[in-house]
Design an enzyme around this catalytic site. Structure first.
Site, PDB file in Angstrom:
ATOM      1  N   ASP A 203       0.945  -0.941   0.019  1.00  0.00           N
ATOM      2  CA  ASP A 203      -0.098   0.043  -0.216  1.00  0.00           C
ATOM      3  C   ASP A 203       0.979   1.132  -0.405  1.00  0.00           C
ATOM      4  O   ASP A 203       2.087   1.268   1.045  1.00  0.00           O
ATOM      5  CB  ASP A 203      -0.853   0.557   0.891  1.00  0.00           C
ATOM      6  CG  ASP A 203      -1.705   1.240   1.729  1.00  0.00           C
ATOM      7  OD1 ASP A 203      -2.549   0.400   1.262  1.00  0.00           O
ATOM      8  OD2 ASP A 203      -1.548   1.822   1.642  1.00  0.00           O
ATOM      9  N   ASP A 220      -2.054   9.971 -10.622  1.00  0.00           N
ATOM     10  CA  ASP A 220      -2.363   8.625 -11.089  1.00  0.00           C
ATOM     11  C   ASP A 220      -0.888   7.929 -11.948  1.00  0.00           C
ATOM     12  O   ASP A 220      -1.108   7.101 -12.091  1.00  0.00           O
ATOM     13  CB  ASP A 220      -3.516   9.361 -12.852  1.00  0.00           C
ATOM     14  CG  ASP A 220      -4.455   8.923 -11.874  1.00  0.00           C
ATOM     15  OD1 ASP A 220      -4.849   8.501 -11.030  1.00  0.00           O
ATOM     16  OD2 ASP A 220      -5.696   9.233 -13.219  1.00  0.00           O
ATOM     17  N   GLU A 246      -5.234   2.486  -4.133  1.00  0.00           N
ATOM     18  CA  GLU A 246      -3.201   2.697  -3.742  1.00  0.00           C
ATOM     19  C   GLU A 246      -2.723   1.262  -3.294  1.00  0.00           C
ATOM     20  O   GLU A 246      -1.574   0.562  -2.819  1.00  0.00           O
ATOM     21  CB  GLU A 246      -2.817   3.895  -2.942  1.00  0.00           C
ATOM     22  CG  GLU A 246      -2.831   4.013  -1.837  1.00  0.00           C
ATOM     23  CD  GLU A 246      -4.469   4.300  -1.083  1.00  0.00           C
ATOM     24  OE1 GLU A 246      -4.900   4.567   0.200  1.00  0.00           O
ATOM     25  OE2 GLU A 246      -5.168   4.527  -1.959  1.00  0.00           O
TER      26      GLU A 246
END
Length: 744
Positions: A203, A220, A246
């Site tokens: 993560d 992004d 994420e």
């Protein structure tokens, strides 16, 4: 193709209606059986090449069946020619690729031509035969095949594109969660017993702040860069997915050690990716597949490790929690040597675990009442492993496993070393303390070594791993078995009063720094008041870190119940005789007893001039003098902040008379700086004066609400103008070195 089998059986039946020698029926039916088996095999084909091979074999078997059927008839051409035209036309759409079509058709016609060329025919008959085959059958089959092939190819391409879109994350090009899980399920289904599979969850740290501060375009781009790192660092056999947001996942064919190494490489590579305010970091959780578990269970364990990585500081790799060890197994078999002597060590990684015991003393009883078991590591040669090595967090191990192992080691060693009436203090992590079923298990271990839970005090360490509610519920379970509960290091980290009042421990261990803590600006210790507060809450108090005689004297003077520290005994494998410590504690009591009268005398000598001057002011007020006149002399004293009169309800009468120590510096207390706005009959200095009318009494030092400084009030209850009043003077007691009353 199944219809062709039925047609072939009809062909066999028609042949049996014609006279003449015929091939045995069993051979012809055998051809029909082979054709049927080939048809049933088609749904099980795994590739276009297998499908094509079945089609070629089917055509050849069909030709053989035709040859066997027409054997012995007078006009075989009449029987074969319709099949040679119709079969290629009907089969043309079934061939998956042009290659299959040309190979299958060539073999079919080759076998059929061999059959046709075997007999003598008229010239016009040959023309008709070749016309039907070359002008009608073959062109029609070609048109049918390529027409269907184009339609089928476009259809398959569209299906492939839709499947690809359904399985792919559009931003990063990685698998999405659904495709990742499906592929993982298939991999686990076909894996062999000796094969190893691990999962990595990662993560991106603080990703929300990246989107919020710099926009989603930057976020992004960061996700895309992380995906590129994952693709570059993993192999073709690994499954890589963006799980969502994420979060990413990797499924690889390797064990836990290999997965941890890969996770560390990924962590380093991601840490090199720039973001507008620095560099990206990511947290990782790693788990290895265990026999019989599903892909979702594996991913849940990796996700749990990821959460621990997040909670322990981010930008790190954490492994799955190890399978719980069974401490009873540690006590069975290797707890005793052959001669019956206790084995004090247990093998752990590259060293041995052993116990050192540090005594705790009851100050009032002046004797050892318990021992804290402290874990130590020993090398093969007996040298101690440094604590930073023994307790260093390791991604491949679970600190809870070491915690549980320490309990078995300590209890096994305490069985022989502990005096018969002493407590054993066992450190326990919050995560272990709240673990389901551990209260029952620990009680079994304690009884297995010959102790009773009533002699064991569980000392909850200051650490992450359990909510206060969970610990409160767990404490009730341990108490049902007879354990006592202590909370370690109160005053440090997450320890606070709310935690104490919810868990309700029997004993509170104060952090060693609290014994050296002093009040702001006075250098007076805060320990006595803190001990008094904990006693009021129904908890006994241990003070740790007693290293000097002065600290021991302070602990005794503060009414501490138990003390622990290097002055009273260092941790050791063998318990030392306590005689010298008994004398040291007794000496501390003597010092306090001798100093109490001296301290009292110093304090009284400091306030006595103010008592005398206050009685003089009282006489002047009774005689009818004004406040200014009555307090004029007292207001000249060095430590005088102000002189005042309170009525029977504790409210100030008139203006106070200010002395040399008065100051307007306490601006931050301005809203409460005016004593005339308040009622003071709840203060001890007012109550004590009323209880002893005509006697000038001095209060203990207190923090003045008006001045914000430590103060002492000298007060006197008198009758002024037929009304009871309390007159007094507030003294500045903030100067370092002023005597405080004994016991404060």
């Amino acid at each position: 193709m199944a219809f062709t089998v039925v047609a072939f059986l009809c062909f066999v039946g028609a042949r049996n209606m014609v006279d003449g020698p015929a091939t045995p029926l069993g051979y012809r039916l055998a051809c029909a059986l082979v054709l049927a088996l080939l048809v049933m095999a088609i749904p099980r084909t795994g590739s276009t090449w297998t499908f094509g091979a079945i089609g070629v074999a089917y055509s050849l078997v069909l030709v053989v069946g035709l040859a066997l059927n027409v054997s012995g008839v007078e006009q075989p051409l009449l029987w074969v020619l319709p099949a040679m035209v119709v079969i290629p036309v009907c089969a043309a759409p079934l061939w998956l690729t042009p290659l299959h079509f040309f190979v299958g058709s060539a073999l079919f016609y080759g076998a059929a031509f061999a059959l046709l060329l075997g007999g003598q025919r008229a010239h016009d008959v040959d023309i008709v035969v070749w016309m039907w085959i070359l002008a009608i059958g073959l062109p029609t089959s070609i048109v049918f095949h390529f027409g269907f092939y184009r339609f089928r190819r476009n259809h398959f391409l569209l299906e492939s594109q839709l499947a690809q879109l359904a399985a792919t994350d559009p931003l990063t090009g990685l698998q999405n969660r659904r495709a990742f899980v499906k592929q993982g399920e298939r991999r686990l289904e076909i894996m062999t017993p000796e094969e190893r599979v691990s999962a990595i969850f990662l993560d991106i740290d603080s990703f929300k702040s990246l989107n919020d501060r710099f926009g989603h375009a930057i976020g992004d781009h960061a996700l895309y860069q992380v995906a590129q790192v994952l693709m570059e660092e993993t192999s073709a056999d690994d499954s890589v997915s963006r799980i969502g947001g994420e979060e990413f996942a990797v499924l690889l064919r390797d064990g836990l050690a290999g997965a941890l190494a890969l996770a560390e490489r990924l962590r380093g590579a991601i840490a090199a990716i720039e973001r507008p305010d620095g560099y990206l970091t990511a947290s990782f959780g790693v788990a290895e597949h265990r026999s019989g578990e599903s892909i979702m269970v594996l991913l849940d364990r990796a996700d749990e490790a990821l959460l621990r990585a997040k909670h322990s500081g981010r930008n790190r790799v954490c492994a799955e929690r190890a399978l719980p060890i069974e401490p009873l197994h540690m006590l069975a078999g290797d707890a005793f040597a052959e001669d019956g002597a206790l084995v004090r060590q247990h093998r752990w990684e590259d060293y041995f675990l052993t116990s050192h015991f540090q005594p705790l003393y009851s100050l009032s009883h002046q004797k050892q009442v318990g021992f804290e078991a402290l874990l130590r590591g020993e090398e093969n040669d007996g040298t101690l492993v440094p604590p930073v090595v023994l307790f260093a967090p390791k991604p491949s191990s679970d600190e809870g496993a070491l915690d549980r192992a320490s309990h078995a080691v300590h209890l096994a060693n305490a069985r022989k070393s502990l005096p018969g009436d002493a407590w054993l203090f066992l450190n326990i992590l919050p995560a272990t303390f709240v673990a389901e079923g551990y209260a029952d298990q620990l009680a079994m271990i304690v009884r297995a070594v010959g102790l009773e839970p009533e002699r064991v005090i569980l000392e909850i360490l200051e650490s992450h791993g359990g909510s206060v509610d969970d610990m409160s519920r767990a404490a009730a379970l341990y108490r049902e078995h007879g354990f006592l509960i202590a909370v370690d290091d109160f005053g440090a980290g997450q320890s606070n009063l709310d935690r104490l009042l919810r868990i309700r421990p029997d004993i509170v261990k104060l952090d060693g720094e609290l014994i050296r803590a002093t009040g702001h600006g006075t250098e007076q210790p805060i320990l006595p008041k803190l001990v008094s507060l904990l006693h009021l809450a129904g908890m006994l108090v241990v003070v740790e870190g007693v290293e000097t005689t002065e600290e021991l004297i302070l602990a005794v003077e503060s009414n501490v119940d138990f003390a622990q520290g290097f002055l009273l005994g260092r941790p050791a494998a063998e318990i030392a005789p306590p005689d010298s410590v008994h004398r040291r504690i007794d000496d501390a009591f003597d010092v306090i007893a001798q100093g109490r009268a001296h301290q009292y005398a110093l304090f009284e000598s400091e306030v006595e001039p103010y008592r005398t001057a206050l009685r003089r002011a009282a006489d002047a007020l009774i005689a009818g003098g004004s406040m200014g006149e009555a307090f004029a002399f007292l207001a000249t004293f060095e430590r005088c902040i102000s002189c005042f009169i309170l009525d029977d309800s504790g409210r100030q009468v008139g203006l106070e008379v200010r002395g040399p120590a008065w100051s307007a510096d306490g601006a931050s207390l301005q809203p409460v700086a005016n004593p005339r706005d308040a009622r003071w009959d709840h203060r001890p200095y007012f109550r004590n004066a009323v209880l002893l009318p005509g006697v000038a009494v001095a209060s203990n030092p207190y923090l003045s609400l008006a001045s914000g400084r430590p103060c002492v009030a000298v007060t006197l209850a008198v009758q002024v103008a037929a009304e009871r009043s309390v007159i007094g003077v507030e003294l500045d007691w903030s100067v370092v070195g002023l005597p405080w009353p004994a016991g404060e």
